[in-house]
Design a protein around this motif. Structure first.
Motif, PDB file in Angstrom:
ATOM      1  N   GLU A 179       6.790  -4.084  18.354  1.00 53.54           N
ATOM      2  CA  GLU A 179       6.467  -5.335  17.379  1.00 53.54           C
ATOM      3  C   GLU A 179       5.881  -4.320  16.703  1.00 53.54           C
ATOM      4  O   GLU A 179       4.170  -4.219  15.741  1.00 53.54           O
ATOM      5  N   ARG A 182       6.061  -0.910  14.829  1.00 52.97           N
ATOM      6  CA  ARG A 182       6.401  -1.566  13.294  1.00 52.97           C
ATOM      7  C   ARG A 182       5.199  -2.219  12.583  1.00 52.97           C
ATOM      8  O   ARG A 182       5.298  -1.720  11.332  1.00 52.97           O
ATOM      9  N   ALA A 183       4.299  -2.721  13.238  1.00 51.47           N
ATOM     10  CA  ALA A 183       3.082  -3.340  12.426  1.00 51.47           C
ATOM     11  C   ALA A 183       2.288  -1.797  11.914  1.00 51.47           C
ATOM     12  O   ALA A 183       1.775  -1.692  10.337  1.00 51.47           O
ATOM     13  N   GLU A 185       3.902   1.109  11.513  1.00 54.38           N
ATOM     14  CA  GLU A 185       4.396   1.446  10.105  1.00 54.38           C
ATOM     15  C   GLU A 185       4.649   0.838   9.254  1.00 54.38           C
ATOM     16  O   GLU A 185       4.556   1.572   7.728  1.00 54.38           O
ATOM     17  N   SER A 186       4.009  -0.728   9.072  1.00 53.22           N
ATOM     18  CA  SER A 186       4.558  -1.286   7.602  1.00 53.22           C
ATOM     19  C   SER A 186       3.063  -0.871   7.276  1.00 53.22           C
ATOM     20  O   SER A 186       2.628  -1.372   6.317  1.00 53.22           O
ATOM     21  N   LEU A 187       2.479  -0.292   8.273  1.00 53.36           N
ATOM     22  CA  LEU A 187       0.722  -0.187   7.937  1.00 53.36           C
ATOM     23  C   LEU A 187       0.427   1.446   7.014  1.00 53.36           C
ATOM     24  O   LEU A 187      -0.106   2.152   6.402  1.00 53.36           O
ATOM     25  N   GLY A 188       1.880   2.291   7.071  1.00 49.78           N
ATOM     26  CA  GLY A 188       1.670   3.324   6.872  1.00 49.78           C
ATOM     27  C   GLY A 188       1.633   4.886   7.413  1.00 49.78           C
ATOM     28  O   GLY A 188       1.434   6.231   7.192  1.00 49.78           O
ATOM     29  N   ALA A 189       2.347   4.384   8.794  1.00 47.34           N
ATOM     30  CA  ALA A 189       1.780   5.178   9.504  1.00 47.34           C
ATOM     31  C   ALA A 189       3.493   6.306   9.723  1.00 47.34           C
ATOM     32  O   ALA A 189       4.543   5.543   9.854  1.00 47.34           O
TER      33      ALA A 189
ATOM     34  N   ASN B  49      12.863  -8.633   7.797  1.00 45.05           N
ATOM     35  CA  ASN B  49      13.453  -7.021   7.858  1.00 45.05           C
ATOM     36  C   ASN B  49      13.800  -6.249   7.234  1.00 45.05           C
ATOM     37  O   ASN B  49      13.364  -4.926   7.019  1.00 45.05           O
ATOM     38  N   PHE B  54      12.910  -2.250   7.786  1.00 46.80           N
ATOM     39  CA  PHE B  54      12.475  -1.983   8.787  1.00 46.80           C
ATOM     40  C   PHE B  54      13.916  -1.732   9.308  1.00 46.80           C
ATOM     41  O   PHE B  54      14.274  -1.086   9.810  1.00 46.80           O
ATOM     42  N   ILE B  55      15.048  -2.257   8.215  1.00 49.35           N
ATOM     43  CA  ILE B  55      16.652  -2.277   8.393  1.00 49.35           C
ATOM     44  C   ILE B  55      17.371  -1.860   7.511  1.00 49.35           C
ATOM     45  O   ILE B  55      15.961  -2.545   6.110  1.00 49.35           O
ATOM     46  N   PRO B  72       9.694   1.592   6.026  1.00 47.29           N
ATOM     47  CA  PRO B  72       8.250   0.763   6.122  1.00 47.29           C
ATOM     48  C   PRO B  72       7.585   1.240   5.213  1.00 47.29           C
ATOM     49  O   PRO B  72       7.701   2.800   4.931  1.00 47.29           O
ATOM     50  N   GLY B  73       6.535   0.673   4.442  1.00 45.66           N
ATOM     51  CA  GLY B  73       6.025   1.316   3.744  1.00 45.66           C
ATOM     52  C   GLY B  73       4.177   0.263   3.660  1.00 45.66           C
ATOM     53  O   GLY B  73       4.562  -0.646   3.596  1.00 45.66           O
ATOM     54  N   ARG B  76       3.808  -2.892   1.912  1.00 48.34           N
ATOM     55  CA  ARG B  76       4.568  -4.709   2.451  1.00 48.34           C
ATOM     56  C   ARG B  76       3.725  -4.170   4.054  1.00 48.34           C
ATOM     57  O   ARG B  76       4.379  -3.645   5.183  1.00 48.34           O
ATOM     58  N   ALA B  77       2.485  -4.860   3.861  1.00 46.19           N
ATOM     59  CA  ALA B  77       2.705  -5.653   5.518  1.00 46.19           C
ATOM     60  C   ALA B  77       2.730  -6.519   6.053  1.00 46.19           C
ATOM     61  O   ALA B  77       3.085  -7.428   4.835  1.00 46.19           O
ATOM     62  N   VAL B  78       3.202  -6.172   7.709  1.00 40.23           N
ATOM     63  CA  VAL B  78       4.122  -7.496   7.845  1.00 40.23           C
ATOM     64  C   VAL B  78       2.706  -8.227   9.037  1.00 40.23           C
ATOM     65  O   VAL B  78       1.800  -7.160   9.516  1.00 40.23           O
ATOM     66  N   PHE B  80       2.979 -10.727  12.374  1.00 41.73           N
ATOM     67  CA  PHE B  80       3.907 -11.287  13.057  1.00 41.73           C
ATOM     68  C   PHE B  80       3.075 -12.179  14.268  1.00 41.73           C
ATOM     69  O   PHE B  80       2.073 -12.286  13.656  1.00 41.73           O
ATOM     70  N   GLN B  81       4.556 -12.747  15.074  1.00 41.09           N
ATOM     71  CA  GLN B  81       4.060 -13.924  15.407  1.00 41.09           C
ATOM     72  C   GLN B  81       2.683 -14.025  16.687  1.00 41.09           C
ATOM     73  O   GLN B  81       2.433 -14.694  16.551  1.00 41.09           O
TER      74      GLN B  81
END
Lengths: 283, 261
Positions: A179, A182-183, A185-189, B49, B54-55, B72-73, B76-78, B80-81
């Motif tokens: 997680e 992925r977090a 990555e989604s912030l552009g890492a 995802n 991610f997929i 991922p970019g 689009r910020a994710v 999480f739970q």
């Protein structure tokens, strides 16, 4: 400034046993900390009694005060052409050099094993096969290849610490939270940023644990290696003192070896708390 | 105008007979707070995802402003739970993390972090360690982190699923406030029907076997909240309750059909 700003850097709160006991000053209670001191004092007392019972000659068991007196002599005059500090320094220099090499090789290789499946598949069987072999079993081979000088001892120590650092690093890197990755990555890492900003920090507590275990076993291996072949070092000092039946030097050497092991462990625990205070709070 | 869309996407995982997602098309507009809801196995996490990159779909396309999404970019910020925060950084540095990755210099990114912490009602915690935060505070930090970067869409993966009922209500209202002020579009998945109805401008009801969208509703309750009505008044409104029962009824009917088949 927000007073809360400092709490992250601050040392963790002392455990209850370290807190001053304010409840009853007349009758000191047996806290765990006091019991520990008591246990050590009882050991020294028993030693003293045995040594002075007249049943055991000083050649076999010198008294604590004789060993302490020897400390003064060893620290100034020395034993076998070197003072206690020079013996200690020789041993410490070997283990620190071994540690530095093991960290330099072990962390990058461990990261590779943790991140790249192919690397793990290739290296894992080798590491697992080599790790359980007692180092003194392959010391003779190292001596055949590299002689009995400094190099072979440093290689032995390096190999010993390397095993622990490598396995701990690979484990830490492999168990980084998906997680968090992925977090990031989604912030552009980028891949490189993931490694520096997520993977390595998260694996750091594991890496330090690996170093702790490696230094512990490395220290015992080193002293044993010095018993076999060396001209300086704590293990050598104990070994040659035994040949001259200087039992007080032998006992003193053993105590110093134990103290160094203890200090290394404490130092690394403190380092771990300083580098990774979050690891103490699992969530 | 940022729009995130899927066009007839299907996803199958190896070894599974039914597709995780089958022929799903949806469009999340710039002002939307889109919510996908459904029982477990309905493919909502797979959908998120996909949108995050991610997929990738086996069939169909994911488009962001008309461009295919392949990875991922930072746009689009994710969220999480469990926050997925970085415990070795304090709250402020967690929020500023995305900006640090972009190379924004220290003073500027910290100023921006403090600004966003203000927005999520957490300015006093900037210097705190992550392990000192409650569950709700962690979620606020996660949201703030997603807002501080230049993301244009927030993808929220059951963000309030691990919170107690009271904190959850507070966080729903906070999300509506943040959504209105930050001008981002939001895609959120949840398994809480009240939460979905209260938040969504567009609600996608999903069902498993294979994962698909079975109904699309535009509840409009979040607009009423923004117009000043209280959250409790909205959630006890007969129309709110009727819509909730209708959605539940649909899900139960589908499950009965599936069991009969």
């Amino acid at each position: 400034m927000n007073p809360l700003d400092t709490t992250f850097e601050a040392a963790p709160a002392p455990s209850p046993e370290e807190l001053p006991d304010s409840t009853d000053q007349a009758a000191p209670r047996l806290t765990p900390a006091r019991l520990r001191v008591l246990s050590l004092l009882a050991f020294v007392g028993l030693w003293w009694l045995l040594a002075h019972s007249g049943k055991i000659p000083p050649l076999f068991l010198p008294g604590p005060e004789a060993v302490l007196a020897k400390l003064g002599v060893l620290a100034t005059v020395g034993f076998m052409d070197a003072t206690l500090w020079q013996h200690l320094g020789a041993s410490l220099a070997r283990i620190l050099l071994g540690l530095a090499l093991a960290v330099l090789i072990g962390i990058p290789l461990g990261v590779l094993m943790g991140r790249v499946d192919v690397a793990r598949a290739l290296l894992d069987p080798l590491v697992e096969a080599w790790r359980p072999v007692p180092p003194l079993a392959y010391l003779p081979l190292i001596v055949i290849w590299f002689g009995i000088g400094e190099l072979s001892k440093v290689i032995l120590i390096t190999l010993q610490i390397l095993a622990a650092v490598l396995i701990a690093t690979a484990h830490g890197v492999r168990h980084v939270s998906p997680e968090r990755l992925r977090a990031a990555e989604s912030l552009g890492a980028s891949r490189r940023q993931l490694l520096w900003h997520v993977v390595l920090p998260e694996a750091l507590p594991d890496i330090v644990t690996g170093i702790r275990i490696g230094l512990g076993t490395g220290w015992s291996t080193l002293v044993a290696a010095e018993l076999v072949a060396a001209t300086r070092g704590l293990g050598f000092m104990v070994q040659s003192a035994a040949q001259f039946l200087a039992t007080d030097v032998v006992v003193l050497g053993i105590l110093v070896i134990a103290l160094v092991a203890f200090a290394l462990e404490l130092g690394l625990r403190a380092l771990q708390q300083h580098l990774a205070p979050w690891a103490l709070h699992k969530n | 105008m940022a729009t995130l869309a899927t066009e007839h996407v299907s996803v199958s995982y190896p070894g599974q007979r039914l597709a995780a997602l089958a022929d799903v098309s949806l469009t999340i507009g710039a002002d939307d707070l889109a919510v996908a809801i459904g029982p477990s196995g309905c493919g909502k996490t797979t959908l998120l995802n996909l949108l995050a990159g991610f997929i990738r779909p086996n069939r169909g396309r994911v488009l962001f402003d008309g461009q295919p999404v392949t990875a991922p970019g930072a746009d689009r910020a994710v969220v999480f739970q469990h926050g997925a925060l970085l415990p070795w950084l304090n709250v402020r540095d967690n929020v500023a993390f995305g900006l640090r990755l972009q190379g924004v210099e220290r003073v500027a990114r910290r100023a921006r972090a403090d600004e966003v912490l203000e927005l999520v009602d957490l300015p006093q915690a900037a210097g705190r360690a992550i392990w000192q935060l409650s569950g709700g505070q962690k979620q606020r930090v996660g949201i703030a982190r997603a807002l501080a970067s230049q993301s244009r869409v927030l993808l929220m993966d059951e963000p309030f699923g691990a919170l107690d009922a009271f904190t959850r209500e507070q966080m729903q209202e906070l999300l509506l406030k943040v959504w209105a002020q930050s001008r981002r579009s939001v895609f959120l998945i949840t398994h809480d029907i009240d939460e979905a109805l209260f938040l969504a401008t567009r609600l996608y009801l999903m069902s498993p076997g294979p994962g698909r969208i079975v109904e699309e509703v535009q509840p409009g309750f979040s607009q009423r909240y923004r117009a000043g009505e209280s959250a409790r008044a909205i959630k006890s409104d007969p129309r709110f309750i009727a819509l909730r029962e209708h959605l539940l009824d649909t899900l139960f009917r589908l499950r009965r059909q599936e069991e009969a088949a």
